[in-house]
Design an enzyme around this catalytic site. Structure first.
Site, PDB file in Angstrom:
ATOM      1  CB  CYS A   2      -0.942   0.099   1.194  1.00  0.00           C
ATOM      2  SG  CYS A   2      -2.148  -1.218   1.259  1.00  0.00           S
ATOM      3  NE  ARG A  27       4.651   1.593  -0.031  1.00  0.00           N
ATOM      4  CZ  ARG A  27       5.687   1.295   0.748  1.00  0.00           C
ATOM      5  NH1 ARG A  27       6.899   1.476   0.279  1.00  0.00           N
ATOM      6  NH2 ARG A  27       5.528   0.832   1.961  1.00  0.00           N
ATOM      7  CD1 TRP A  74      -0.177  -6.274  -3.083  1.00  0.00           C
ATOM      8  CD2 TRP A  74      -0.463  -6.834  -0.941  1.00  0.00           C
ATOM      9  NE1 TRP A  74       0.115  -7.610  -2.954  1.00  0.00           N
ATOM     10  CE2 TRP A  74      -0.055  -7.982  -1.653  1.00  0.00           C
ATOM     11  CE3 TRP A  74      -0.707  -6.949   0.427  1.00  0.00           C
ATOM     12  CZ2 TRP A  74       0.136  -9.223  -1.056  1.00  0.00           C
ATOM     13  CZ3 TRP A  74      -0.530  -8.196   1.031  1.00  0.00           C
ATOM     14  CH2 TRP A  74      -0.107  -9.307   0.294  1.00  0.00           C
ATOM     15  CG  ASN A  98       1.216   0.359   4.387  1.00  0.00           C
ATOM     16  OD1 ASN A  98       0.889  -0.812   4.291  1.00  0.00           O
ATOM     17  ND2 ASN A  98       2.470   0.772   4.262  1.00  0.00           N
ATOM     18  N   GLY A  99      -1.137  -1.224   6.515  1.00  0.00           N
ATOM     19  CA  GLY A  99      -0.900  -2.060   7.697  1.00  0.00           C
ATOM     20  C   GLY A  99      -2.106  -2.946   7.960  1.00  0.00           C
ATOM     21  CD  GLU A 482      16.973 -13.277  -7.602  1.00  0.00           C
ATOM     22  OE1 GLU A 482      16.418 -13.776  -6.626  1.00  0.00           O
ATOM     23  OE2 GLU A 482      16.642 -12.181  -8.069  1.00  0.00           O
ATOM     24  CE  LYS A 486      13.736 -11.554  -9.733  1.00  0.00           C
ATOM     25  NZ  LYS A 486      14.298 -10.958  -8.560  1.00  0.00           N
ATOM     26  CD  GLU A 489       9.732 -11.428  -8.743  1.00  0.00           C
ATOM     27  OE1 GLU A 489       9.032 -10.880  -7.880  1.00  0.00           O
ATOM     28  OE2 GLU A 489      10.964 -11.383  -8.737  1.00  0.00           O
ATOM     29  CG  HIS A 505      19.194 -37.017  -4.191  1.00  0.00           C
ATOM     30  ND1 HIS A 505      19.592 -38.223  -3.670  1.00  0.00           N
ATOM     31  CD2 HIS A 505      20.337 -36.345  -4.503  1.00  0.00           C
ATOM     32  CE1 HIS A 505      20.911 -38.265  -3.639  1.00  0.00           C
ATOM     33  NE2 HIS A 505      21.388 -37.148  -4.152  1.00  0.00           N
ATOM     34  CE  LYS A 610      11.552  -3.054  -5.422  1.00  0.00           C
ATOM     35  NZ  LYS A 610      12.260  -4.118  -6.153  1.00  0.00           N
TER      36      LYS A 610
HETATM   37  O1  M6R Z   1      12.941  -5.177   0.333  1.00  0.00           O
HETATM   38  P1  M6R Z   1      13.388  -6.571   0.598  1.00  0.00           P
HETATM   39  O2  M6R Z   1      14.728  -6.860  -0.016  1.00  0.00           O
HETATM   40  O3  M6R Z   1      13.394  -6.921   2.062  1.00  0.00           O
HETATM   41  O4  M6R Z   1      12.329  -7.491  -0.096  1.00  0.00           O
HETATM   42  C1  M6R Z   1      12.354  -8.888   0.068  1.00  0.00           C
HETATM   43  C2  M6R Z   1      11.511  -9.575  -0.977  1.00  0.00           C
HETATM   44  O5  M6R Z   1      10.171  -9.203  -0.836  1.00  0.00           O
HETATM   45  C3  M6R Z   1      11.973  -9.245  -2.383  1.00  0.00           C
HETATM   46  O6  M6R Z   1      13.324  -9.547  -2.550  1.00  0.00           O
HETATM   47  C4  M6R Z   1      11.164 -10.021  -3.431  1.00  0.00           C
HETATM   48  O7  M6R Z   1      11.392 -11.383  -3.302  1.00  0.00           O
HETATM   49  C5  M6R Z   1      11.550  -9.523  -4.820  1.00  0.00           C
HETATM   50  N1  M6R Z   1      10.563  -8.622  -5.294  1.00  0.00           N
HETATM   51  C6  M6R Z   1      11.710 -10.588  -5.817  1.00  0.00           C
HETATM   52  O8  M6R Z   1      12.113 -10.069  -7.045  1.00  0.00           O
END
Ligand code: M6R
Length: 615
Positions: A2, A27, A74, A98-99, A482, A486, A489, A505, A610
């Protein structure tokens, strides 16, 4: 999660609020809305979905007024809809939040018994009702907000305006971020700096429990103890254009291409090849402290967790200190063995991730020293740390983390060298070598990016895949994780990352002619192929023997891997511990082009936000 923005001044503010929301859309983008106070009172406009929908609604219905609040959502409580969109208005009060308010159902029930009618399924609406109630009892707006805050249990960043006192914004923060912007004849509030950067670069980060009354003339700030507190104004060095796309189709693409610059900024002034040592502004570690560390505990989420897995390898190899890496969401609720001899490192781009912040606090409460690796200056995690190592990546807007990851790796490398020097496990000569490798890195990143056309062709070829595996060994295993994150997502293709040795395994059962497998088959170093390379060649052949389609990322000049792969992507070679910074780039570009080719919303993938500021 948010985004909040607010303004008080002399300008018509509706479009200023919408501009601010555009910078905060990363956000959350389930709905958006604004509330503006005009001559005829409060005017609220809200729309489900992206900000575009709100903008369309505002054509012909632009509210007039010089004080207002805006929100991009969000969803946590209540589905994305017009009714659940913020701001929530009750009587003459409008609120953005937000929260999560944990006791909202009990409070709602009581208010309903007293005749209140609720129009949304959100927890936030409770604030509008509680505050209006207090105003009706005769309290002024600041007192009414305070009284309402005493009744709620949970987390919040809150901004409130009221018809009763149309010259002020009242804001408060508990565990969700909020920053005030100091302008000339105007003041601002936002969840994050980019929303107000076009108007001011002088900001005040609110602390937990802070409460502020904002008028166009100034800010009255009160701390958690109820006492007036002096606002510490910081000057932000990010420029507004740093948060623009600069001709790239998406922020993610721009941010991938910014990595050489981001790495240069992260390394600059810290690594001295001549002295064979590292100087970390903001870290107060000395030989005595470092000798006393018996264990390092890293906590992080998502991409930052992947960076931490590589950080572990760097620290254990260079500084010979045992390192544990935990997902922050798991660490918080187990009984972690952490004490005063533990150095806890929290890794977070935003510095606001709720689980990482919670774990960091938990470790510190158990006596650990806290070091933060963060990108956002003044963020909650940075503020609570004993030592801070900032990654100077600049604002990362794309929801998918890219430059945050590579700069976190550079920060870990700097830290590992510093710890090694202080601990006496690393000679100045070897350190010089390491730092020379680090200094060459931005140039090698530029060279890696030059293979974008090859990577794009591969992405188009495999963009119809239903599933995809990523395999790596040693330092390349976190890159495999990673790469898979990527891809899933932003393209919504199911992807998994595996340590290549684990294939036998179980996961090898998945391999057939419909399963593309991206293999991180780079050499271990420039001088030797290395054990990881030799072993992964074996894994690659096992995949091929079962009909799997291999996309290989291999070292420039290697002739072996391209013979075994359907598609091969070259990558420059460097120090094995730094190789992930290069080899992750083809995986970023691959995911980006797959997603773009499939037409997904690259910068704002569905269901994501984000900064994850709720648990
Ligand atoms: O702001 P942060 O690095 O703490 O965020 C952690 C994760 O939410 C963040 O890395 C998320 O996995 C990425 N958007 C993935 O690309």
């Amino acid at each position: 999660m948010c985004g909040i923005v607010g303004y008080v001044g002399d300008e018509e503010c509706a479009s200023l609020l919408v501009d601010g929301l555009r910078k905060l859309e990363y956000r959350g983008y389930d709905s958006a809305g604004v509330a503006v106070m005009g001559k005829n009172g409060l005017h609220v406009v809200r729309a489900k979905g992206k900000l575009k929908n709100l903008e369309n609604k505002l054509v012909g219905e632009m509210p007039q007024g010089t004080i207002g609040i805006g929100h991009t959502r969000w969803a946590t409580h209540g589905k994305p809809s017009d009714e659940n969109a913020h701001p929530h208005k009750y009587g003459g009060v409008a609120v953005v939040h937000n929260g999560i308010i944990e006791n909202h159902l009990e409070l709602k029930e009581e208010l309903q018994k007293a005749g209140h009618k609720f129009t949304s399924e959100t927890d936030t609406e409770i604030f509008a009702h509680l505050i209006q109630n207090e105003i009706e009892k005769g309290l002024d707006l600041p007192k009414a907000v305070r009284a309402a805050l005493k009744l709620v249990r949970g987390t919040y960043a809150l901004a409130v305006i009221s018809e009763k006192q149309p010259d002020m914004l009242v804001v408060s923060k508990n565990a969700s971020p909020l920053v005030l912007g100091i302008g000339e004849g105007a003041n601002y509030v936002a969840s994050d700096v980019p929303a107000i950067l076009a108007h001011t670069r002088d900001v005040v980060y609110l602390e937990e429990g802070d409460f502020a009354v904002i008028t166009k003339k100034g800010i009255e700030l009160t701390g958690a103890n109820g006492q007036a507190r002096k606002a510490e104004v910081r000057r932000i060095d990010w420029t507004p254009t740093m948060a623009e796309k600069n001709g790239h189709k998406h922020f993610m693409h721009k941010e991938i291409h910014e990595q050489a610059r981001a790495l240069t900024d992260t390394i600059r002034g810290r690594a001295s090849v001549e002295e064979g040592d590292v100087f970390l502004d903001g870290c107060h570690l000395d030989a005595k402290i470092v000798q006393g560390i018996s264990k390092i505990q890293i906590v992080a989420c998502g991409t930052s967790w992947h960076a931490s897995l590589t950080g572990k390898l760097m620290i254990e190899t260079i500084a010979k200190i045992p390192v544990e890496v935990d997902l922050a969401s798991e660490f918080r609720y187990r009984e972690p063995l952490v004490d005063k001899n533990t150095l806890c490192i929290a890794v977070s781009q935003s510095g606001e991730t709720a689980d990482t912040l919670g774990s960091f606090r938990e470790a510190k409460a158990r006596g650990a020293r806290g070091l933060a690796i963060c990108n956002v200056v003044g963020s909650a995690i940075a503020r609570e740390a004993d030592d801070v190592l900032y990654t100077h990546a600049g604002p990362e807007i794309g929801v998918a983390s890219t430059k945050a990851f590579t700069t976190q790796l550079a920060a870990f490398f700097l830290l590992a060298v510093r710890l090694g020097r202080l601990r006496g496990t690393l000679s100045a000569d070897v350190a010089r070598n390491h730092l020379e490798n680090l200094r060459e890195l931005p140039g090698l990143v530029e060279r890696t990016l030059k293979y974008e056309d090859v990577i794009k062709a591969a992405a188009y070829k495999f963009s119809g895949a239903r599933d995809l595996l990523f395999l790596g060994r040693g330092p390349q295993y976190p890159v495999a994780l990673e790469g898979a994150l990527k891809l899933k997502e932003i393209s919504y293709i199911h992807a998994e990352g595996y340590a290549a040795g684990e294939m036998k395994h179980g996961p090898i059962a998945l391999i057939d002619e419909n399963m593309p497998v991206m293999v991180l088959a780079v050499r271990d170093s420039a001088t030797e192929a290395g054990v990881n390379y030799e072993k992964i060649l074996g894994n690659l052949q096992e995949v091929k023997a079962r009909g799997g389609r291999v996309i290989a990322i291999h070292s420039e000049g290697d002739t072996m891997v391209p013979k075994l792969a359907e598609v091969s992507i070259p990558c420059p070679q460097t120090n094995p511990l730094l190789m992930p910074i290069l080899s992750v780039i083809p995986t970023q570009l691959f995911s980006y082009h797959v997603a773009d080719h499939r037409g997904t919303d690259v910068d704002q993938p569905r269901n994501l936000a984000k900064s994850v500021t709720v648990e």
